[in-house]
Scaffold this motif. Structure first.
Motif, PDB file in Angstrom:
ATOM      1  N   ALA A   1     -55.757 -22.709  39.421  1.00 45.94           N
ATOM      2  CA  ALA A   1     -54.869 -23.764  39.921  1.00 45.94           C
ATOM      3  C   ALA A   1     -55.299 -25.127  39.402  1.00 45.94           C
ATOM      4  N   ALA A   2     -56.614 -25.355  39.350  1.00 47.80           N
ATOM      5  CA  ALA A   2     -57.121 -26.638  38.859  1.00 47.80           C
ATOM      6  C   ALA A   2     -56.772 -26.832  37.385  1.00 47.80           C
ATOM      7  N   VAL A   3     -57.000 -25.811  36.589  1.00 47.46           N
ATOM      8  CA  VAL A   3     -56.716 -25.907  35.154  1.00 47.46           C
ATOM      9  C   VAL A   3     -55.223 -26.105  34.913  1.00 47.46           C
ATOM     10  N   MET A   4     -54.397 -25.363  35.615  1.00 45.60           N
ATOM     11  CA  MET A   4     -52.952 -25.467  35.392  1.00 45.60           C
ATOM     12  C   MET A   4     -52.420 -26.833  35.797  1.00 45.60           C
ATOM     13  N   TRP A   5     -52.982 -27.421  36.859  1.00 46.94           N
ATOM     14  CA  TRP A   5     -52.518 -28.748  37.270  1.00 46.94           C
ATOM     15  C   TRP A   5     -52.963 -29.809  36.269  1.00 46.94           C
ATOM     16  N   ILE A   6     -54.231 -29.781  35.889  1.00 46.42           N
ATOM     17  CA  ILE A   6     -54.740 -30.799  34.971  1.00 46.42           C
ATOM     18  C   ILE A   6     -54.054 -30.700  33.609  1.00 46.42           C
ATOM     19  N   ALA A   7     -53.798 -29.477  33.150  1.00 38.65           N
ATOM     20  CA  ALA A   7     -53.149 -29.278  31.853  1.00 38.65           C
ATOM     21  C   ALA A   7     -51.629 -29.314  31.941  1.00 38.65           C
ATOM     22  N   SER A   8     -51.071 -29.447  33.163  1.00 38.65           N
ATOM     23  CA  SER A   8     -49.618 -29.412  33.369  1.00 38.65           C
ATOM     24  C   SER A   8     -49.012 -28.170  32.726  1.00 38.65           C
ATOM     25  N   ALA A   9     -49.682 -27.033  32.927  1.00 32.74           N
ATOM     26  CA  ALA A   9     -49.256 -25.790  32.285  1.00 32.74           C
ATOM     27  C   ALA A   9     -48.341 -24.992  33.202  1.00 32.74           C
ATOM     28  N   GLU A  10     -47.276 -24.439  32.615  1.00 37.54           N
ATOM     29  CA  GLU A  10     -46.374 -23.585  33.387  1.00 37.54           C
ATOM     30  C   GLU A  10     -47.008 -22.228  33.645  1.00 37.54           C
ATOM     31  N   TYR A  11     -47.765 -21.747  32.664  1.00 35.34           N
ATOM     32  CA  TYR A  11     -48.433 -20.453  32.795  1.00 35.34           C
ATOM     33  C   TYR A  11     -49.933 -20.633  32.599  1.00 35.34           C
ATOM     34  N   GLY A  12     -50.711 -19.806  33.295  1.00 38.69           N
ATOM     35  CA  GLY A  12     -52.154 -19.898  33.206  1.00 38.69           C
ATOM     36  C   GLY A  12     -52.705 -19.244  31.952  1.00 38.69           C
ATOM     37  N   PRO A  13     -53.977 -19.529  31.632  1.00 38.40           N
ATOM     38  CA  PRO A  13     -54.624 -18.909  30.478  1.00 38.40           C
ATOM     39  C   PRO A  13     -54.714 -17.400  30.644  1.00 38.40           C
ATOM     40  N   ARG A  14     -54.926 -16.695  29.537  1.00 37.32           N
ATOM     41  CA  ARG A  14     -55.054 -15.245  29.567  1.00 37.32           C
ATOM     42  C   ARG A  14     -56.326 -14.833  30.306  1.00 37.32           C
ATOM     43  N   GLY A  15     -56.342 -13.568  30.763  1.00 38.75           N
ATOM     44  CA  GLY A  15     -57.405 -13.085  31.627  1.00 38.75           C
ATOM     45  C   GLY A  15     -58.800 -13.257  31.072  1.00 38.75           C
ATOM     46  N   ALA A  16     -59.042 -12.854  29.817  1.00 36.74           N
ATOM     47  CA  ALA A  16     -60.379 -12.922  29.246  1.00 36.74           C
ATOM     48  C   ALA A  16     -60.856 -14.360  29.137  1.00 36.74           C
ATOM     49  N   GLU A  17     -59.962 -15.268  28.748  1.00 33.29           N
ATOM     50  CA  GLU A  17     -60.322 -16.680  28.653  1.00 33.29           C
ATOM     51  C   GLU A  17     -60.692 -17.236  30.022  1.00 33.29           C
ATOM     52  N   MET A  18     -59.919 -16.850  31.018  1.00 31.09           N
ATOM     53  CA  MET A  18     -60.182 -17.327  32.374  1.00 31.09           C
ATOM     54  C   MET A  18     -61.497 -16.776  32.898  1.00 31.09           C
ATOM     55  N   GLU A  19     -61.798 -15.532  32.590  1.00 31.98           N
ATOM     56  CA  GLU A  19     -63.058 -14.922  33.035  1.00 31.98           C
ATOM     57  C   GLU A  19     -64.255 -15.660  32.449  1.00 31.98           C
ATOM     58  N   ARG A  20     -64.176 -16.021  31.181  1.00 38.47           N
ATOM     59  CA  ARG A  20     -65.272 -16.764  30.550  1.00 38.47           C
ATOM     60  C   ARG A  20     -65.440 -18.135  31.202  1.00 38.47           C
ATOM     61  N   PHE A  21     -64.320 -18.771  31.533  1.00 40.36           N
ATOM     62  CA  PHE A  21     -64.357 -20.086  32.165  1.00 40.36           C
ATOM     63  C   PHE A  21     -65.008 -19.996  33.549  1.00 40.36           C
ATOM     64  N   VAL A  22     -64.635 -18.981  34.325  1.00 41.39           N
ATOM     65  CA  VAL A  22     -65.204 -18.795  35.659  1.00 41.39           C
ATOM     66  C   VAL A  22     -66.707 -18.534  35.562  1.00 41.39           C
ATOM     67  N   ALA A  23     -67.106 -17.691  34.606  1.00 43.69           N
ATOM     68  CA  ALA A  23     -68.532 -17.398  34.435  1.00 43.69           C
ATOM     69  C   ALA A  23     -69.319 -18.656  34.110  1.00 43.69           C
ATOM     70  N   ALA A  24     -68.777 -19.490  33.230  1.00 38.99           N
ATOM     71  CA  ALA A  24     -69.458 -20.743  32.877  1.00 38.99           C
ATOM     72  C   ALA A  24     -69.562 -21.660  34.083  1.00 38.99           C
ATOM     73  N   ALA A  25     -68.499 -21.694  34.909  1.00 41.49           N
ATOM     74  CA  ALA A  25     -68.517 -22.535  36.108  1.00 41.49           C
ATOM     75  C   ALA A  25     -69.632 -22.102  37.055  1.00 41.49           C
TER      76      ALA A  25
END
Length: 402
Positions: A256-280
């Motif tokens: 939700a944070a990424v989609m709001w900041i990027a003003s994205a209609e659709y979220g990133p793909r699963g693998a990309e999101m998983e890497r982002f969560v792991a880094a967080a």
């Protein structure tokens, strides 16, 4: 029944998207029989030579019913998936048309069969709960409510209703082209019906998934209220609290944070999101969808990445990066662009601003050609104010800073 599917919008003038196919023609005739005040638009995608004749036929049907009709045009630029591009282009054209006609809502002719077909298509793509949930009966695009009042009705029932009234419709030949995912899903549904699993059963399952999604969204909103602050267009999260959340709620909150900041209609793909969560969770800097993280004192800040907005510009007063509006004493001939390194160097007191350097670099600034006029978040330029569009969804529960 039809008016109940529209909700409060049934009492106002309503736009209808009518292609000339059976579902949308049924939508038109049902709306007229229900006594709704309607205007109709047909989008000609320019993909088939027959499309112009089909749009004209819709116009003739509307004329016979004394309903105003407009033909809208969309052309594919050859980029990306054709059907997805056509869908996005169609919705954008309809939203602009509705705004021009002073309409607040547009009804679409999607049916129970569309829910079932979409479910199978997304199942084949390994979609999660959100992907498998039934399509929404209402969504908003550019301030226009798009309604689907026929989701409880099957395609065969609608077409039988039209045949009883002697109404004919046009069949798009692409509906029989197996190159398209939806056509393959439609054929799979027909085969599954022989095993006792019909479109109504799958649509009911999609409805249950929508209930699961709603429960997850409510839990995510509760987590946002406890762990998130909105700060100058950024999202700040308590990292210890984030780590303690169930994995799915944590993923949803960061998405939700990424989609709001990027003003994205659709979220990133699963693998990309998983890497982002792991880094967080590990406290590492990460980038995703034009967003960047930083970590300090048990907090993670997600901000806009400056390179994602480096080429964006618009007149002062317009929406910049689909989130920011800037107002001030005199906007004539001035442009909104990112502050960037050159702009930050022209702000002598930027270190006194309540935002970090990375946030300021990607923030909106007012320019007169190459001269910086104002940078509201950096405290430069008297009388200028920058306002960020408020977050929706679970982040709407998060408190605001500054």
């Amino acid at each position: 029944m039809f008016r109940r599917g529209l909700g409060p919008a049934g009492k106002e003038a309503l736009g209808l998207a009518v292609s000339g196919g059976g579902d949308s023609l049924a939508l038109l005739h049902l709306a007229v029989e229900a006594g709704c005040t309607v205007a109709v638009a047909t989008v000609d995608h320019g993909l088939r030579p027959e499309a112009a004749d089909e749009a004209a036929a819709v116009g003739a049907a509307c004329a016979a019913l004394s309903v105003p009709h407009d033909i809208l045009h969309w052309r594919w630029d050859g980029q990306g998936n054709l059907q997805d591009a056509a869908r996005r282009g169609r919705i954008a054209a309809l939203a602009a048309w509705a705004q021009g006609r002073g309409l607040r809502a547009v009804a679409l002719g999607h049916t129970q069969d569309d829910i079932a077909e979409t479910f199978l298509m997304r199942l084949a793509r390994d979609a999660g709960v959100d992907g498998l949930a039934a399509m929404a009966a209402r969504r908003e695009v550019d301030g226009i409510a798009f309604l689907r009042p026929l989701l409880g009705v099957g395609r065969a029932e609608l077409r039988g209703w039209l045949l009883q009234r002697g109404v004919s419709w046009a069949d798009d030949p692409s509906n029989d082209d197996p190159r398209f995912d939806r056509v393959r899903a439609r054929r799979a549904l027909a085969a599954m019906a022989d095993a006792g699993v019909d479109g109504a059963a799958i649509a009911a399952l999609a409805g249950k998934m929508a209930e699961v999604r709603a429960a997850l969204e409510a839990t995510t909103a509760e987590a946002a209220a406890r762990l998130v602050r909105i700060d100058g267009g950024d999202v700040i999260l308590d990292t210890q609290g984030l780590a303690a959340l169930p994995a799915e709620i944590r993923r949803r909150l960061l998405l939700a944070a990424v989609m709001w900041i990027a003003s994205a209609e659709y979220g990133p793909r699963g693998a990309e999101m998983e890497r982002f969560v792991a880094a967080a969770l590990e406290g590492r800097v990460a980038t995703l969808a034009g967003c960047r993280t930083s970590h300090a004192r048990g907090r993670m800040r997600i901000t806009r990445e400056v390179r994602a907005v480096a080429g964006l510009s618009c007149p002062v007063g317009a929406l910049w990066d689909r989130r920011w509006r800037v107002s001030g004493p005199d906007s004539n001939g001035l442009t909104l662009r990112a502050l960037g390194e050159a702009g930050l160097a022209a702000c002598p007191d930027w270190r006194a601003a309540p935002y970090p350097r990375t946030t300021l670099l990607a923030s909106p600034a007012v320019w007169d050609a190459g001269v910086l006029v104002a940078a509201p978040l950096a405290g430069f330029g008297a009388g200028w104010v920058a306002q960020c569009q408020p977050p929706r969804g679970p982040l709407a529960a998060a408190p605001l800073s500054h």
